[in-house]
Design an enzyme around this catalytic site. Structure first.
Site, PDB file in Angstrom:
ATOM      1  N   LYS A 125       0.842  -1.204   0.000  1.00 57.13           N
ATOM      2  CA  LYS A 125       0.000   0.000   0.000  1.00 57.13           C
ATOM      3  C   LYS A 125       0.878   1.256   0.000  1.00 57.13           C
ATOM      4  CE  LYS A 125      -3.925  -2.291   2.243  1.00 57.13           C
ATOM      5  NZ  LYS A 125      -4.729  -2.537   3.454  1.00 57.13           N
ATOM      6  N   GLN A 173      -4.509  -1.443   9.746  1.00 60.81           N
ATOM      7  CA  GLN A 173      -4.510  -2.772   9.135  1.00 60.81           C
ATOM      8  C   GLN A 173      -5.088  -3.809  10.109  1.00 60.81           C
ATOM      9  OE1 GLN A 173      -3.807  -3.289   5.949  1.00 60.81           O
ATOM     10  NE2 GLN A 173      -4.003  -5.509   5.977  1.00 60.81           N
ATOM     11  N   ASP A 222     -10.901   3.113   4.309  1.00 61.32           N
ATOM     12  CA  ASP A 222     -11.252   1.695   4.225  1.00 61.32           C
ATOM     13  C   ASP A 222     -12.776   1.499   4.164  1.00 61.32           C
ATOM     14  OD1 ASP A 222      -9.236  -0.227   4.056  1.00 61.32           O
ATOM     15  OD2 ASP A 222      -8.709  -0.047   6.179  1.00 61.32           O
TER      16      ASP A 222
HETATM   17  N1  GUN Z   1      -7.019  -6.717   6.382  1.00 62.67           N
HETATM   18  C1  GUN Z   1      -7.366  -7.417   5.285  1.00 62.67           C
HETATM   19  N2  GUN Z   1      -7.889  -6.590   4.345  1.00 62.67           N
HETATM   20  C2  GUN Z   1      -7.860  -5.350   4.862  1.00 62.67           C
HETATM   21  C3  GUN Z   1      -8.248  -4.080   4.353  1.00 62.67           C
HETATM   22  O1  GUN Z   1      -8.758  -3.916   3.237  1.00 62.67           O
HETATM   23  N3  GUN Z   1      -8.037  -3.030   5.200  1.00 62.67           N
HETATM   24  C4  GUN Z   1      -7.510  -3.178   6.431  1.00 62.67           C
HETATM   25  N4  GUN Z   1      -7.366  -2.085   7.181  1.00 62.67           N
HETATM   26  N5  GUN Z   1      -7.144  -4.343   6.926  1.00 62.67           N
HETATM   27  C5  GUN Z   1      -7.314  -5.422   6.139  1.00 62.67           C
END
Ligand code: GUN
Length: 291
Positions: A52, A96, A119
């Site tokens: 990311k 995350q 998100d």
């Molecule tokens: N863990 C797995 N997928 C995601 C996501 O799209 N965002 C976040 N913050 N954590 C995750």
């Protein structure tokens, strides 16, 4: 069978975002700034967050990575969220998931300012999504919708079977596919671990979206000839290769691809789209920022 090439489409989207960022900079505005909060040393989370942050560079965003050891307290994490909420230099941020067991995930998500929740996990944003209001859509389901859109897959009136009801993927996916519009306007069945006759239900689907988290769960016998198959699973399977593992999805790709009209590969399918859509949400946050 045609591949739904998430890698290619996500690169197209990143190019589009990079052009928007260049235009913002030309107008004298600063670039969008994404922060990512990572707790602990989970291998998959490290990989995702690293990807990311690298993608931010690629499109010209600013990025900040905030790392904590596994034993960070909930109070420390909530204090950081408060700081990010109030930092005018940050347009959007993510925490995350999963978080260590001693931290209440719901409490953390609730603490994020919805206007910075790129998100789309905060109940305000999730509710807006369900009510057809403009908001940040969760990146993975948003990525699936974008893939279906860019390949001009007809979804109206089709039977879409979603496997898995997680808050991050399955549940929002089922809402988005049932909303008005294209992609959307599908008749949705949301299946999960307690579903009876899942195989038979899956076999009726025009569109299968698997987000169950079980490697090679979707077999050829469960898929109708000509179905569209979207695989959201990402699993590291240990092997004797140099890396020590390979990546596979929820779908038995070898066999299912012989029956499907369209199918996403793993890797190079939905996973690549997730990051592109997070960037898209961050761009929107940057464009919406109070000036
Ligand atoms: N863990 C797995 N997928 C995601 C996501 O799209 N965002 C976040 N913050 N954590 C995750």
């Amino acid at each position: 069978m045609e591949l739904l090439d998430g890698k290619k489409i996500s690169n197209d989207i990143k190019d589009e975002i990079a052009a928007e960022v260049a235009a913002m900079k030309q107008r004298g505005e600063r670039a969008p700034h994404l922060a990512a909060v990572l707790v602990g040393n989970d291998g998959a989370s490290l990989t995702y967050v690293g990807a990311k942050v690298r993608s931010c560079e690629r499109v010209g965003f600013d990025s900040t990575l905030v790392k904590y050891e596994t034993d960070v307290t909930e109070a420390e994490l909530l204090a950081k969220i408060d700081e990010l909420n109030n930092d005018d230099a940050i347009d959007g941020f993510i925490v995350q998931l999963p978080l260590p067991k001693h931290i209440d995930e719901q409490k953390v998500i609730m603490a994020i300012d919805p206007s910075k929740d790129v998100d789309g996990f905060h109940p305000t944003n999730f509710g807006k999504m369900a009510l057809d209001m403009e908001t940040f859509l969760p990146a993975t389901p948003f990525g699936v919708m974008e893939l279906l859109d860019r390949y001009k897959i007809e979804t109206s009136g089709k039977h879409c079977v979603v496997i898995g009801r997680s808050h991050i993927v399955g549940r929002p996916m089922s809402i988005l596919m049932g909303r008005k519009g294209n992609p959307g306007d599908s008749t949705v069945t949301l299946t999960h671990s307690r579903t009876q006759n899942l195989e038979a239900i899956c076999k009726q689907a025009d569109i299968v979206i698997s987000a169950l988290g079980v490697p090679n769960f979707v077999k050829a016998e469960m898929v109708k000839e000509g179905a569209v198959v979207v695989d959201v699973g990402i699993h590291r399977i240990p092997d004797n290769s140099e890396k020590g593992y390979h990546i596979t999805g929820d779908v038995d790709f070898e066999a299912v691809s012989k029956k499907a009209s369209y199918i996403t590969p793993v890797p190079g399918g939905v996973g690549a789209m997730t990051i592109a859509m997070l960037l898209k949400n961050t761009l929107i946050a940057g464009q919406n920022r109070k000036r």
